[in-house]
Write a protein that holds these residues in place. Structure first.
Motif, PDB file in Angstrom:
ATOM      1  N   SER A 102      93.993  16.958   6.368  1.00 49.47           N
ATOM      2  CA  SER A 102      93.390  15.854   5.639  1.00 49.47           C
ATOM      3  C   SER A 102      94.411  15.255   4.670  1.00 49.47           C
ATOM      4  CB  SER A 102      92.113  16.289   4.928  1.00 49.47           C
ATOM      5  OG  SER A 102      92.414  17.040   3.800  1.00 49.47           O
ATOM      6  N   LEU A 123      96.368  12.916   6.785  1.00 46.14           N
ATOM      7  CA  LEU A 123      95.562  11.722   7.070  1.00 46.14           C
ATOM      8  C   LEU A 123      95.506  10.806   5.853  1.00 46.14           C
ATOM      9  CD1 LEU A 123      92.595  13.363   9.033  1.00 46.14           C
ATOM     10  CD2 LEU A 123      94.524  12.052   9.966  1.00 46.14           C
ATOM     11  N   ALA A 168      96.741   6.950   5.553  1.00 43.72           N
ATOM     12  CA  ALA A 168      95.851   5.880   5.078  1.00 43.72           C
ATOM     13  C   ALA A 168      96.536   5.103   3.948  1.00 43.72           C
ATOM     14  CB  ALA A 168      94.527   6.472   4.607  1.00 43.72           C
ATOM     15  N   LEU A 219      90.952   4.342   8.136  1.00 49.46           N
ATOM     16  CA  LEU A 219      90.523   5.508   8.922  1.00 49.46           C
ATOM     17  C   LEU A 219      90.263   5.104  10.377  1.00 49.46           C
ATOM     18  CD1 LEU A 219      90.436   6.885   6.213  1.00 49.46           C
ATOM     19  CD2 LEU A 219      88.154   7.727   6.720  1.00 49.46           C
ATOM     20  N   VAL A 249      90.517   8.179  12.947  1.00 52.09           N
ATOM     21  CA  VAL A 249      90.092   9.374  12.209  1.00 52.09           C
ATOM     22  C   VAL A 249      88.573   9.512  12.232  1.00 52.09           C
ATOM     23  CG1 VAL A 249      90.020  10.440   9.922  1.00 52.09           C
ATOM     24  CG2 VAL A 249      92.068   9.206  10.655  1.00 52.09           C
ATOM     25  N   PRO A 308      85.957  11.098  10.030  1.00 51.48           N
ATOM     26  CA  PRO A 308      85.816  11.773   8.727  1.00 51.48           C
ATOM     27  C   PRO A 308      84.824  12.930   8.829  1.00 51.48           C
ATOM     28  CG  PRO A 308      84.685   9.645   8.710  1.00 51.48           C
ATOM     29  CD  PRO A 308      85.399   9.740  10.034  1.00 51.48           C
ATOM     30  N   SER A 319      89.800   6.131   0.332  1.00 55.84           N
ATOM     31  CA  SER A 319      90.187   6.828   1.551  1.00 55.84           C
ATOM     32  C   SER A 319      90.214   8.351   1.306  1.00 55.84           C
ATOM     33  CB  SER A 319      91.543   6.318   2.070  1.00 55.84           C
ATOM     34  OG  SER A 319      92.588   6.745   1.242  1.00 55.84           O
ATOM     35  N   LEU A 350      87.705  11.178   3.179  1.00 54.09           N
ATOM     36  CA  LEU A 350      88.255  12.322   3.931  1.00 54.09           C
ATOM     37  C   LEU A 350      87.834  13.659   3.337  1.00 54.09           C
ATOM     38  CD1 LEU A 350      91.845  10.894   4.451  1.00 54.09           C
ATOM     39  CD2 LEU A 350      90.222  11.426   6.291  1.00 54.09           C
TER      40      LEU A 350
END
Ligand SMILES: [Zn+2]
Length: 416
Positions: free
Chosen positions: A4, A7, A11, A147, A152, A154, A409, A413
């Motif tokens: 995460s 990610l 983002a 995302l 992605v 979530p 973001s 997440l």
């Protein structure tokens, strides 16, 4: 580095790259002023159609419309768009509410730039609505786009509620949504309303005081000032009433709650209606008001009873009659607990992006988050802004818009 974490970095990189696109969306929104019919406008549809088009071009296609019937606008209803990015589970969901409508510009002479034509200068965008509430709308939406662009999923659903009618009462906006779709948002979800804040992003608004405007009408008997014994001086009685109320209320309701600034309930004598025109007349009637901001767990009914008690005492002593009325009462919703997940997750996200330590705080009253809190859903009002809502020369700090998108973001997440 956890997935995460990675990610989140992805983002952030996307959001930095979309700075100009975010500015462009602000410009497009400003050019479509969404004024409610109460403010001489035709509602939010022009803006909603633009947003629907943009969102569909990004592949955000899970959009439900919970529109509220309104015959005053050409479409016959007011748009409420529920945009969803499906998560691994549906709960806890992260829900962000932003309103599409704006308030009128006010006198154009007060503006240095045309209110409905966004102007970018010195790191800011100027125009009606750019801060209230377009900044929050654009930030939350671009965070969702980031995302989506990376494919992605979530941990929980991300739900964006783009609503109508916030500036003119909410009944055709979020109130309608919560009523029509009671299952949309639950107690376990994380709700953020990016519609107010402070300039370093440290204020997490979790609680409001109740607002009571009390009106006191004091009746005596008007006479010539040279013969006071023939009348009853309402001014003297009113002065005594103000002092006695001031003492009694502050003494009885002195409890403090450190979440608030100021930490205690406030009772302020404010307006006093005009009485007589000339100095040599003893006034027979006085009307005065108190503005009271009361800690949420104090019963406002009991405060009014205390006022009546004081008024009765003063009336007897001064030989007048005193009527006590509630001119306006907005009872505070239960506060969002400072240990609620939304507070913890949002504080973490803000700390991560901005390197500051956010604090849960209470305010004097009057945010739309109360509607969630009344429904038993913990909600936080948060945003990084200079708070220029409804003022001329309203602006949005572009850095705030981009950095707040990163905070969203992170939040999308992290909620699991
Ligand atoms: Zn607003």
């Amino acid at each position: 580095m956890s997935t995460s974490d990675e990610l989140f970095r992805q983002a952030c990189a996307r959001l930095d790259g979309w700075r100009e696109e975010m500015i462009e969306m602000q410009k497009q929104l400003v050019a479509r002023p969404a004024l409610g019919p109460e403010n001489g406008g035709q509602g939010e549809w022009e803006r909603a159609r633009y947003l629907l088009e943009v969102m569909s071009s990004w592949g955000l296609d899970d959009i439900e419309q919970v529109n509220a019937p309104d015959q005053r606008v050409p479409e016959g209803n007011r748009p409420n768009l529920i945009v969803r990015l499906g998560g691994a589970k549906s709960h806890p969901a992260v829900c962000v509410m932003a309103h599409m409508d704006v308030v009128p510009a006010g006198p154009e002479d007060d503006w240095d730039t045309p209110p409905f034509e966004a102007v970018v200068k010195e790191g800011r965008i100027y125009g009606r609505g750019v801060e209230d509430n377009q900044q929050g709308l654009v930030s939350a939406l671009f965070a969702m786009r980031a995302l989506k662009a990376d494919g992605v999923v979530p941990p929980g659903d991300v739900i964006l509620m783009l609503v109508a009618d916030e500036e003119t009462g909410n009944s055709l906006g979020i109130e309608h949504v919560l009523k029509s779709r009671p299952d949309l948002v639950g107690h376990e979800d994380v709700v953020v309303v990016p519609d107010s804040g402070n300039s370093d992003g440290t204020m997490l608004e979790v609680a409001e005081k109740s607002i009571l405007w009390a009106k006191f009408t004091v009746e005596g008997r008007q006479v010539h000032a040279s013969m006071p014994q023939l009348g009853v001086n309402a001014h003297r009685a009113a002065a005594s009433l103000v002092c006695r109320l001031d003492e009694a209320l502050h003494e009885k309701y002195s409890r403090r709650d450190p979440v608030f600034d100021p930490p205690e309930s406030t009772f302020e004598p404010t307006r006093r209606d005009a009485n007589v025109d000339n100095v040599n007349t003893i006034p027979g009637r006085e009307v005065l008001y108190f503005d009271c901001r009361i800690l949420p767990d104090i019963d406002t009914g009991e405060v009014v009873e205390t006022m009546r008690g004081v008024a009765a005492e003063v009336a007897t002593r001064q030989g007048v009659t005193i009527d006590v009325a509630e001119e306006m009462l907005a009872r505070a919703a239960p506060a969002t607990s400072t240990s609620a997940p939304v507070v913890k997750l949002l504080a973490e996200a803000v700390a991560r992006v901005r390197g500051v330590e956010p604090k849960p705080m209470g305010i004097g009253g009057g945010t739309v988050a109360a509607l969630f809190r009344h429904a038993g859903i913990p909600a936080v009002v948060w945003s990084t802004m200079d708070d220029l809502a409804h003022q001329p020369n309203e602006y949005c700090v572009i850095d705030n818009m981009v950095e707040d998108a990163k905070v969203f973001s992170h939040l999308y997440l992290a909620a699991r």
